[in-house]
Design a protein around this motif. Structure first.
Motif, PDB file in Angstrom:
ATOM      1  N   TRP A 142      35.709 -24.161 -23.164  1.00 12.42           N
ATOM      2  CA  TRP A 142      34.658 -23.262 -22.693  1.00 12.42           C
ATOM      3  C   TRP A 142      34.058 -23.764 -21.381  1.00 12.42           C
ATOM      4  O   TRP A 142      33.706 -22.957 -20.505  1.00 12.42           O
ATOM      5  N   GLN A 143      33.932 -25.090 -21.250  1.00  7.64           N
ATOM      6  CA  GLN A 143      33.376 -25.629 -20.002  1.00  7.64           C
ATOM      7  C   GLN A 143      34.233 -25.222 -18.806  1.00  7.64           C
ATOM      8  O   GLN A 143      33.735 -24.728 -17.789  1.00  7.64           O
ATOM      9  N   SER A 181      34.327 -21.563 -17.713  1.00  5.67           N
ATOM     10  CA  SER A 181      33.196 -21.007 -16.969  1.00  5.67           C
ATOM     11  C   SER A 181      33.520 -20.791 -15.500  1.00  5.67           C
ATOM     12  O   SER A 181      32.832 -20.057 -14.800  1.00  5.67           O
ATOM     13  N   LEU A 207      23.456 -24.841 -24.149  1.00  6.38           N
ATOM     14  CA  LEU A 207      24.778 -24.230 -24.012  1.00  6.38           C
ATOM     15  C   LEU A 207      24.706 -22.702 -24.120  1.00  6.38           C
ATOM     16  O   LEU A 207      25.349 -21.983 -23.339  1.00  6.38           O
ATOM     17  N   TYR A 255      24.555 -22.828 -15.065  1.00  6.46           N
ATOM     18  CA  TYR A 255      25.677 -23.621 -15.561  1.00  6.46           C
ATOM     19  C   TYR A 255      25.370 -25.123 -15.579  1.00  6.46           C
ATOM     20  O   TYR A 255      25.678 -25.821 -16.549  1.00  6.46           O
ATOM     21  N   TRP A 276      26.541 -26.319 -19.432  1.00  8.40           N
ATOM     22  CA  TRP A 276      27.930 -26.656 -19.698  1.00  8.40           C
ATOM     23  C   TRP A 276      28.470 -27.769 -18.810  1.00  8.40           C
ATOM     24  O   TRP A 276      29.540 -28.313 -19.076  1.00  8.40           O
ATOM     25  N   SER A 326      31.750 -18.044 -25.618  1.00 10.41           N
ATOM     26  CA  SER A 326      31.305 -19.383 -26.012  1.00 10.41           C
ATOM     27  C   SER A 326      29.994 -19.357 -26.799  1.00 10.41           C
ATOM     28  O   SER A 326      29.700 -20.302 -27.542  1.00 10.41           O
TER      29      SER A 326
END
Length: 542
Positions: free
Chosen positions: A296-297, A300, A356, A408, A412, A473
């Motif tokens: 998921w990081q 992004s 998150l 962000y 993340w 996410s």
């Protein structure tokens, strides 16, 4: 409560929050400076006219498809090396410990960085590619060991903050990397030396880490697992700034002993035993969660921006090397400033889960808006202004890009590293972090390798793709990731067994409070001091 207030799992002497623990985290975090610098400088260096001319990386000198592949290879071999370095660090840290392993891997990084300095037009890109593989091995190993080392040295109340120093180092390195080529472009004539300077700067944080590593103490928890008890207690007392007979120390040592004994019974000693632990579905689940956090990081879009920032800003409508470098540099400033706020307050106060989910929701909205602007305006493909300036819509797109950065960065960007550094038990922590770091570098490699092709074929759809992944996410975090702030490392197994996940943290903190109160009540009822009772229990357990 103040911005620096602590949320503690138990009464903690103020001596625990001393300069040593912060300094150790800062010294170890020179490793992340190296990583952050590389993720930032390489993209703008590939766009630096002197580098482009030296290696003939122009569309009129190389077919567009080959040009995109060549740039992708220069960037992505670093991530490929880091992937294998992540697992290599598990081997070295098991046998040599965190400290000596770090020294070995940083020496390998320095060799790789030195190789890159020998590249020129006659020799071609071979030395740069080979050097980046070796440098990648070094930083991959460091990305495994440093978060673990900091986590194992940290008091629970400030563990997120201290692991956050690792992320802060990443951002400071990135800030330098984003700005260095802008400065060179503005102050130095194009030459071989111009593009060589950003490659040489890699050696500065590497040298600082190498020197500082000799001052660091070995992780007490690693020493305990190796039976080097006296040295472990000395190192733990040094980092906590307390004597061994202090209640806080007795409790922490007893908890470490209990965790090691639990792992000895259920997992067993030896290099291969943590792999055997993977048969346990509960352990498998945590490995899965750790790896998914980095999916998921990277989903992004952050590393697409880090490595190919000139391409990203060109897609919005930014033209000209200096303008692109300046816009990229401001991106680095925003990330660094927001990271300070995340480090000092958000990570240990707002918590991991909330960060998150909030970051994903806000960042997704920004990505949808940027993609929609590019679609409607044709930015990056057509001339959108006649005077070299962005129209109001383009300025708005840049604003939402920086707003995405603000969402962000404190969510993340660093939080997955914090969670992975603390969620595993002592015997599986090194392997778990190796798995997490390898997942990070694997997805990092995928993004860095295919971003040029994605922009060539998908255009504005790249932003919609990243926006969609950020939305997905949110339910993942809400239903599957428990809050870990302020929970001692030795109680993570219990935390991850509690259901429902979104209430697990509150239940665990209440249990810890009740156990502390029960112990103190029993000790007072027996007419003993808490310290003597703890010592008696300690002797009896041994």
């Amino acid at each position: 409560m103040g911005i620096l207030a602590f949320v503690e799992d138990r009464p903690t002497p103020k001596e625990v929050y001393n300069w040593r623990v912060y300094t150790a985290a800062a010294v170890a975090s020179w490793a992340s400076c190296m990583i952050g610098y590389d993720s930032a400088f390489i993209g703008t260096t590939l766009a630096l006219p002197s580098f482009v001319d030296e290696f003939r990386l122009r569309p009129d000198q190389m077919p567009p498809a080959k040009l995109a592949t060549t740039k992708a290879n220069i960037v992505s071999v670093y991530q490929a090396g880091a992937f294998f370095g992540s697992f290599g660090a598990y081997v070295s840290s098991y046998y040599w410990g965190r400290k000596r392993s770090l020294i070995v891997w940083i020496l390998l990084f320095i060799v790789g960085a030195g190789m890159m300095l020998g590249a020129n037009r006659e020799r071609g890109l071979g030395l740069i590619i080979g050097g980046r593989v070796l440098a990648g091995l070094g930083v991959g190993a460091a990305s495994n060991m440093v978060p673990i080392y900091i986590s194992e040295m940290s008091p629970p109340a400030v563990r997120g903050r201290l692991v956050g120093i690792y992320e802060m180092g990443w951002q400071i390195g990135g800030l330098v990397g984003f700005w260095i080529n802008y400065g060179l472009q503005e102050t130095m004539a194009p030459s071989h030396s111009q593009w060589l300077i950003p490659f040489a700067v890699q050696l500065i944080p590497a040298g600082c880490l190498l020197i500082g590593a000799f001052w660091l103490k070995e992780s007490p928890r690693w020493l305990f697992t190796k039976g080097r008890r006296d040295e472990a207690v000395r190192n733990l007392c040094w980092i906590r700034n307390l004597p061994a007979d202090n209640l806080y120390m007795v409790e922490e040592i007893a908890a470490i002993d209990a965790q090691i004994e639990h792992d000895r019974i259920h997992i067993g000693p030896g290099f291969w035993r943590p792999f055997a632990a993977l048969k346990d579905k509960k352990v498998q689940w945590r490995f899965f969660l750790g790896g998914m956090l980095f999916l998921w990081q990277n989903g992004s879009g952050i590393n697409a921006i880090n490595y190919y920032s000139p391409t990203v800003f060109k897609s919005i409508g930014i033209t000209g090397a200096s303008t692109g470098f300046l816009t990229t540099g401001i991106f680095g400033v925003v990330k660094t400033v927001v990271t300070f706020f995340w480090l000092l307050w958000l990570i240990d106060r707002l918590g991991r889960r909330n960060l998150l989910m909030i970051g994903a929701a806000g960042g997704s909205v920004c990505m949808w808006i940027i993609g929609a602007y590019i679609k409607l305006s044709g930015a990056g493909k057509t001339t959108i202004s006649t005077n070299g300036k962005l129209p109001p819509g383009g300025i708005a797109a840049i604003f939402f890009f920086y707003l995405w950065t603000a969402f962000y960065t404190p969510s993340w960007n660093g939080t997955p590293w914090v969670i992975n550094s603390e969620m595993f038990s002592q015997h599986t922590r090194s392997l778990g972090q190796a798995s997490a770091a390898a997942n990070n570098w694997f997805w990092n490699f995928i993004i860095s390798r295919f971003t040029p092709q994605m922009f060539n074929t998908m255009g504005y759809g790249v932003y919609f793709f990243f926006a969609s992944l950020m939305i997905l996410s949110i339910p993942f975090v809400y239903f599957l990731i428990p809050e870990t702030k302020s929970i001692p490392l030795e109680h993570m197994d219990e935390l991850f067994s509690l259901k429902p996940v979104h209430k697990a943290h509150g239940v665990m903190m209440q249990k810890l409070f009740e156990r502390e109160e029960e112990f103190r009540h029993d000790a007072e009822g027996a007419g003993l001091t808490v310290e003597k009772t703890k010592q008696a229990e300690r002797v009896e357990s041994v």
